[in-house]
Design an enzyme around this catalytic site. Structure first.
Site, PDB file in Angstrom:
ATOM      1  N   LYS A   1      51.586  40.060  30.090  1.00 42.82           N
ATOM      2  CA  LYS A   1      50.568  40.737  29.287  1.00 42.82           C
ATOM      3  C   LYS A   1      49.724  41.640  30.173  1.00 42.82           C
ATOM      4  O   LYS A   1      49.046  41.159  31.087  1.00 42.82           O
ATOM      5  CB  LYS A   1      49.644  39.725  28.605  1.00 42.82           C
ATOM      6  CG  LYS A   1      48.713  40.423  27.602  1.00 42.82           C
ATOM      7  CD  LYS A   1      47.587  39.552  27.117  1.00 42.82           C
ATOM      8  CE  LYS A   1      46.413  39.557  28.043  1.00 42.82           C
ATOM      9  NZ  LYS A   1      45.726  40.859  28.145  1.00 42.82           N
TER      10      LYS A   1
ATOM     11  N   GLU B   1      45.295  34.709  41.549  1.00 41.04           N
ATOM     12  CA  GLU B   1      44.763  35.696  42.487  1.00 41.04           C
ATOM     13  C   GLU B   1      43.474  36.192  41.861  1.00 41.04           C
ATOM     14  O   GLU B   1      43.509  36.916  40.869  1.00 41.04           O
ATOM     15  CB  GLU B   1      45.801  36.810  42.666  1.00 41.04           C
ATOM     16  CG  GLU B   1      45.621  37.552  43.976  1.00 41.04           C
ATOM     17  CD  GLU B   1      44.675  38.725  43.812  1.00 41.04           C
ATOM     18  OE1 GLU B   1      43.475  38.514  44.086  1.00 41.04           O
ATOM     19  OE2 GLU B   1      45.115  39.797  43.422  1.00 41.04           O
TER      20      GLU B   1
ATOM     21  N   CYS C   1      39.970  43.779  43.947  1.00 40.34           N
ATOM     22  CA  CYS C   1      39.590  42.387  44.199  1.00 40.34           C
ATOM     23  C   CYS C   1      39.274  42.152  45.660  1.00 40.34           C
ATOM     24  O   CYS C   1      38.417  41.351  45.990  1.00 40.34           O
ATOM     25  CB  CYS C   1      40.665  41.438  43.712  1.00 40.34           C
ATOM     26  SG  CYS C   1      42.285  41.853  44.326  1.00 40.34           S
TER      27      CYS C   1
ATOM     28  N   GLU D   1      30.709  39.180  42.579  1.00 39.57           N
ATOM     29  CA  GLU D   1      31.591  40.344  42.599  1.00 39.57           C
ATOM     30  C   GLU D   1      31.010  41.408  41.650  1.00 39.57           C
ATOM     31  O   GLU D   1      30.834  41.135  40.469  1.00 39.57           O
ATOM     32  CB  GLU D   1      32.972  39.888  42.101  1.00 39.57           C
ATOM     33  CG  GLU D   1      34.046  40.905  42.242  1.00 39.57           C
ATOM     34  CD  GLU D   1      35.432  40.346  41.879  1.00 39.57           C
ATOM     35  OE1 GLU D   1      35.537  39.561  40.914  1.00 39.57           O
ATOM     36  OE2 GLU D   1      36.402  40.718  42.558  1.00 39.57           O
TER      37      GLU D   1
HETATM   38  P1  NAI Z   1      39.502  39.108  33.061  1.00 37.44           P
HETATM   39  O1  NAI Z   1      39.753  38.113  34.108  1.00 37.44           O
HETATM   40  O2  NAI Z   1      38.819  38.688  31.829  1.00 37.44           O
HETATM   41  O3  NAI Z   1      40.881  39.779  32.602  1.00 37.44           O
HETATM   42  C1  NAI Z   1      42.074  39.760  33.315  1.00 37.44           C
HETATM   43  C2  NAI Z   1      43.219  39.512  32.379  1.00 37.44           C
HETATM   44  O4  NAI Z   1      43.115  38.199  31.834  1.00 37.44           O
HETATM   45  C3  NAI Z   1      43.296  40.430  31.184  1.00 37.44           C
HETATM   46  O5  NAI Z   1      44.653  40.706  30.919  1.00 37.44           O
HETATM   47  C4  NAI Z   1      42.692  39.607  30.055  1.00 37.44           C
HETATM   48  O6  NAI Z   1      43.151  39.974  28.797  1.00 37.44           O
HETATM   49  C5  NAI Z   1      43.190  38.234  30.405  1.00 37.44           C
HETATM   50  N1  NAI Z   1      42.402  37.115  29.878  1.00 37.44           N
HETATM   51  C6  NAI Z   1      41.103  37.089  29.512  1.00 37.44           C
HETATM   52  N2  NAI Z   1      40.766  35.863  29.088  1.00 37.44           N
HETATM   53  C7  NAI Z   1      41.865  35.092  29.201  1.00 37.44           C
HETATM   54  C8  NAI Z   1      42.146  33.720  28.945  1.00 37.44           C
HETATM   55  N3  NAI Z   1      41.219  32.896  28.497  1.00 37.44           N
HETATM   56  N4  NAI Z   1      43.377  33.268  29.196  1.00 37.44           N
HETATM   57  C9  NAI Z   1      44.335  34.079  29.681  1.00 37.44           C
HETATM   58  N5  NAI Z   1      44.128  35.375  29.929  1.00 37.44           N
HETATM   59  C10 NAI Z   1      42.908  35.881  29.708  1.00 37.44           C
HETATM   60  O7  NAI Z   1      38.746  40.304  33.695  1.00 37.44           O
HETATM   61  P2  NAI Z   1      37.846  41.358  32.903  1.00 37.44           P
HETATM   62  O8  NAI Z   1      37.069  40.758  31.796  1.00 37.44           O
HETATM   63  O9  NAI Z   1      38.723  42.447  32.541  1.00 37.44           O
HETATM   64  O10 NAI Z   1      36.831  41.741  34.042  1.00 37.44           O
HETATM   65  C11 NAI Z   1      35.644  40.970  34.252  1.00 37.44           C
HETATM   66  C12 NAI Z   1      35.328  40.849  35.701  1.00 37.44           C
HETATM   67  O11 NAI Z   1      36.374  40.139  36.356  1.00 37.44           O
HETATM   68  C13 NAI Z   1      35.268  42.153  36.454  1.00 37.44           C
HETATM   69  O12 NAI Z   1      34.043  42.753  36.355  1.00 37.44           O
HETATM   70  C14 NAI Z   1      35.564  41.696  37.854  1.00 37.44           C
HETATM   71  O13 NAI Z   1      34.409  41.199  38.453  1.00 37.44           O
HETATM   72  C15 NAI Z   1      36.557  40.601  37.647  1.00 37.44           C
HETATM   73  N6  NAI Z   1      37.950  41.049  37.808  1.00 37.44           N
HETATM   74  C16 NAI Z   1      38.583  40.758  38.949  1.00 37.44           C
HETATM   75  C17 NAI Z   1      39.856  41.193  39.159  1.00 37.44           C
HETATM   76  C18 NAI Z   1      40.569  40.884  40.392  1.00 37.44           C
HETATM   77  O14 NAI Z   1      41.610  41.485  40.663  1.00 37.44           O
HETATM   78  N7  NAI Z   1      40.105  39.971  41.172  1.00 37.44           N
HETATM   79  C19 NAI Z   1      40.556  42.013  38.194  1.00 37.44           C
HETATM   80  C20 NAI Z   1      39.824  42.243  36.978  1.00 37.44           C
HETATM   81  C21 NAI Z   1      38.569  41.768  36.841  1.00 37.44           C
END
Ligand code: NAI
Length: 786
Positions: free
Chosen positions: A190, A264, A298, A394
């Protein structure tokens, strides 16, 4: 404007990338997409718009994946996986190679769609994201080709659920898919809801490249769809990249499902500038560390730690450099920074910056940002109080926070003062200092005099709350494989200590105490339990451990940190010595096994002999655990160094009371971890008798601590304890599940057989698989050669 005017201003003229091919591709789908399941697109269903962050305009509509879609995708993946895995490695290699080629042939189209959908600059998608994605498929085509010879004894995990974020939509897809597919797995992936388009484009390209139907399935949707995928019973493994918060939720949701899991997660990575650094190079490093991809990285170097003596000059030059950064639309080839992902993220960033300023930080900002779309200027927050949210959380935007330090020791303290441990960047012209700091920072990746460099052949991943597992290279491959030897297993039952027959109170206290910090220690609660042998007679008593005992044992283990710094030779000697001392008492230990389990004398003797051999094996391994020197296709080397994880909790198996205990603790000790072991509940005396072996060996106090009592009570305490870094649980399915659930506090790594007992007497129940579980690899990028 005339040409002459450009010469006068020495400014760049806008140079916009042509987006007609990308728009035509969207139009060919009427800008409405279904999912890609079993080799075909489904009919577009109810869903949501994906927007262009640089303008705020809608680009396309994608479908929200619901249960039926996710079920269909997993069904298709399951059907396809066997045949895919059964292909000769060479056939799979050819497919992966074809994927790499088709990415290269369509690189401009993908780069433009990515820039439109994510808001990042075309310069980055064109020069970094897409070429690196192609490199992932090339590199992993190679692993498919070599799989039989290089991963003999391993099978693919099966069907993998993958959930990825929006910051590197296409690169992250490649990063996840290439190893999974190469090694014979099928995937349900996804993409993030904000950036689904390049994944859908890739599905189309993969189909054109001849990837068999069902091997790759793309389901679009938001977090709810992600949750359906992560928890789906059709997934044998879940691989996630995203926020730590969602990582935690996935850890909880998958607990007890017998899945393997890699996370990750986020970071707050230090960027350490020592006073002997090449300041100009370090300033340029900051540009790459925190303004690359608008800081939505990240492993971004988001915490600048600058040595006091050079702080003024460094910050002055950095402020000057900031003035030259250009901000603009994502298709303008001349810009440095473009839009952040959406308005909500921009507001979140702005809120954190405002609060930091209110808390006393100094704001340095530069650049005119466009008024349309979601832009945020490059920002530096100086003198941020160490406890301020901007310093610890972050931000995920183009915002660096900076602090100063006086000594290298202080730099290490500040660097490690975070719940994260993804990356670190160190700037110094002194190799001794740089490598000394590299050894001391807690991070999965360390860049010396460089930053944010990555390659498909080099492991990537963090420690602490940045997650576990590695992606890239041979290290990453193991996360998509499972050892064949552990396929034949039987379900472990709960401990069923025999009821005592004719229990008589012995006037002499023979209660076996705990072994904590190198000394025998009484149970905190003062309680003991009888140990009843196979024939019903009371063989003795052991202490009944509680939370406080676990706390004391963990504290002792934490205090024995120097074990990790001992030479491998030294650790090997200690393990050999333990083996020798156990061997000297072989007969006693064999009798004890017989008395506890009813094993015939020969079998009990064989268990002792196997335990001695296992201690020798890990003595042998102790000085043969080696890293790798990666040679990525850029200047420099990456040294992959396996490091101890820290304090390990071990729930010893009920079966094979001595061999199980030795098999579980020895690999951890051999690799420099400190252990808190909970002995077999029904047959704890083999572990408590082991104190004599420890007392006559040279194992420093605190390296191995042993507590007895209820596995359930003690296992839960270990799982919850935030100073336990890794937990090995060889217990019942129910308790393994609970332990996985409780491990979310500090996101400790859990290694468990999910309640399916291995045969500890098997030669495969020792060796590299266990060593890998006992270590975490730090990849240290160093300059080398011209
Ligand atoms: P997120 O962690 O919510 O989203 C990442 C992925 O997980 C997306 O595909 C989302 O649809 C999915 N997701 C969301 N809730 C889920 C659940 N309960 N179970 C399974 N999958 C789920 O990140 P978001 O909301 O886009 O960003 C929020 C904050 O997270 C950012 O501001 C940043 O600080 C951090 N982040 C960190 C990343 C990294 O590479 N370490 C990447 C993206 C966000």
């Amino acid at each position: 404007m005339t040409v002459a005017s450009f010469f006068d201003s020495m400014d760049y003229a806008p140079s916009t990338e042509d987006d007609s091919a990308a728009r035509a591709w969207l139009a060919s789908h009427d800008a409405r997409f279904g999912h890609f399941i079993d080799g075909a697109f489904t009919k577009p269903a109810e869903g949501f718009d994906t927007l262009e962050p640089a303008t705020g305009n809608p680009l396309a509509q994608v479908s929200q994946g619901v249960t039926a879609d996710v079920d269909a995708a997993f069904k298709a993946a399951r059907r396809a996986q066997k045949g895919w895995a059964a292909l000769p490695g060479h056939e799979r290699a050819l497919k992966l190679y074809a994927l790499a080629r088709i990415i290269q042939r369509n690189s401009r189209l993908i780069a433009v769609v990515e820039a439109l959908d994510n808001g990042k600059s075309i310069r980055e998608t064109r020069d970094i994201d897409i070429p690196l994605a192609a490199r992932h498929f090339y590199h992993h085509a190679g692993w498919a080709q070599l799989q039989d010879s290089q991963f003999a004894g391993y099978d693919p995990v099966g069907v993998v659920g993958q959930v990825i974020p929006w910051n590197f939509p296409f690169l992250m897809l490649a990063w996840k898919l290439a190893p999974a597919l190469a090694l014979g797995n099928a995937v349900v992936l996804k993409p993030a809801e904000a950036t689904p388009l390049t994944a859908l484009l890739f599905a189309e390209l993969a189909q054109a490249a001849g990837l068999p139907a069902g091997v790759l399935n793309i389901v679009t949707g938001d977090g709810e769809t992600g949750a359906l995928i992560a928890a789906h019973e059709g997934a044998d493994k879940v691989a996630f990249t995203g926020s730590t918060e969602v990582g935690r939720r996935i850890r909880e949701a998958t607990a007890g499902q017998g899945k393997s899991l890699t996370l990750e997660l986020g970071g707050k990575s230090p960027f350490i500038v020592c006073e002997d650094a090449d300041i100009d190079a370090a300033v340029e490093g900051v540009v790459d560390a925190i303004w690359f991809n608008q800081g939505q990285v990240c492993c971004a170097g988001s915490r600048l730690l600058v040595q006091e003596g050079v702080s003024d000059v460094f910050h002055a030059r950095l402020a000057e450099r900031m003035k030259t950064l250009r901000i603009g639309g994502s298709l303008d080839k001349t810009i440095d920074l473009s839009a952040v992902i959406d308005g909500a993220q921009r507001d979140r960033i702005a809120g954190m910056v405002d609060r930091a300023v209110a808390a006393g930080a100094t704001l340095v900002q530069s650049g005119d940002v466009p008024t349309t779309g979601s832009f945020y200027p490059p920002t530096l927050l100086r003198d941020v109080p160490a406890t301020c949210e901007a310093a610890t959380e972050e931000i995920f935007g183009p915002v660096a926070v900076s602090m100063t330090f006086r000594t290298p020791e202080e730099a290490v303290q500040l660097a490690n003062h975070t719940r994260y441990g993804l990356a670190a960047s160190i700037w110094s012209e002194n190799i001794n200092l740089a490598l000394d700091l590299a050894a001391k920072v807690q991070a999965g990746i360390v860049w010396v005099n460089c930053t944010n460099v990555m390659d498909a052949g080099v492991g990537f991943g963090g420690v602490k709350e940045s997650g576990f597992g590695r992606e890239g290279g041979r290290e990453g491959c193991y996360d998509y494989l499972k050892p064949r030897a552990f396929a034949k297993v039987s379900e472990r039952k709960a401990a069923s200590p025999m009821a005592a027959k004719g229990f008589s109170l012995d006037p002499v206290d023979r209660t076996a105490k705990f072994y904590i910090g190198g000394k025998q220690a009484r149970p905190d609660g003062g309680n003991a339990r009888a140990v009843v042998g196979a024939k019903g007679a009371v063989l003795g008593e052991v202490g009944e451990g509680n939370r406080k005992d676990i706390r004391n044992a963990v504290e002792a283990a934490r205090g024995a940190k120097s074990w990790g710094g001992k030479t491998q030779h030294n650790r090997a000697q200690v393990l050999y010595y333990m083996g020798e001392n156990l061997s000297a008492r072989a007969e006693e230990f064999a009798e004890r096994i017989s008395a506890q389990t009813g094993a015939k004398t020969d079998k009990a003797r064989a268990e002792v002999a196997a335990s001695v051999s296992r201690l020798f094996s890990y003595g042998a391994w102790a000085d043969k655990v080696e890293g790798t020197v990666h040679m990525p296709p850029m200047k420099g080397l990456a040294l992959a160094v396996p490091e101890p994880i820290g304090v390990a909790g071990v729930i010893c198996p009920e079966e094979s009371p001595l061999l199980g205990f030795v098999s579980a603790v020895a690999p951890l000790i051999a690799t420099g971890n400190r252990v808190v072991a909970v002995a077999s509940e029904a047959h704890p005396l083999s572990a408590t008798d082991f104190y004599q072996v420890l007392e006559t060996s040279d194992l420093p106090g605190g390296v191995l601590n042993i507590v007895t009592g209820s596995t359930e009570t003690l296992g839960r305490e270990l799982a919850k304890h935030n100073d336990v870094d890794v937990l090995w649980a060889f217990t019942t399915p129910a308790l393994s599940a609970e332990i996985e659930r409780l491990s979310v506090g500090n996101l400790k790594r859990v290694f468990t057989d999910h309640g399916r007992a291995w045969d500890w007497t098997s030669p495969e129940a020792e060796g590299e698989h266990f060593i890998r579980q006992a270590t975490q690899v730090k990849n240290i990028w160093v300059p080398y050669g011209e």
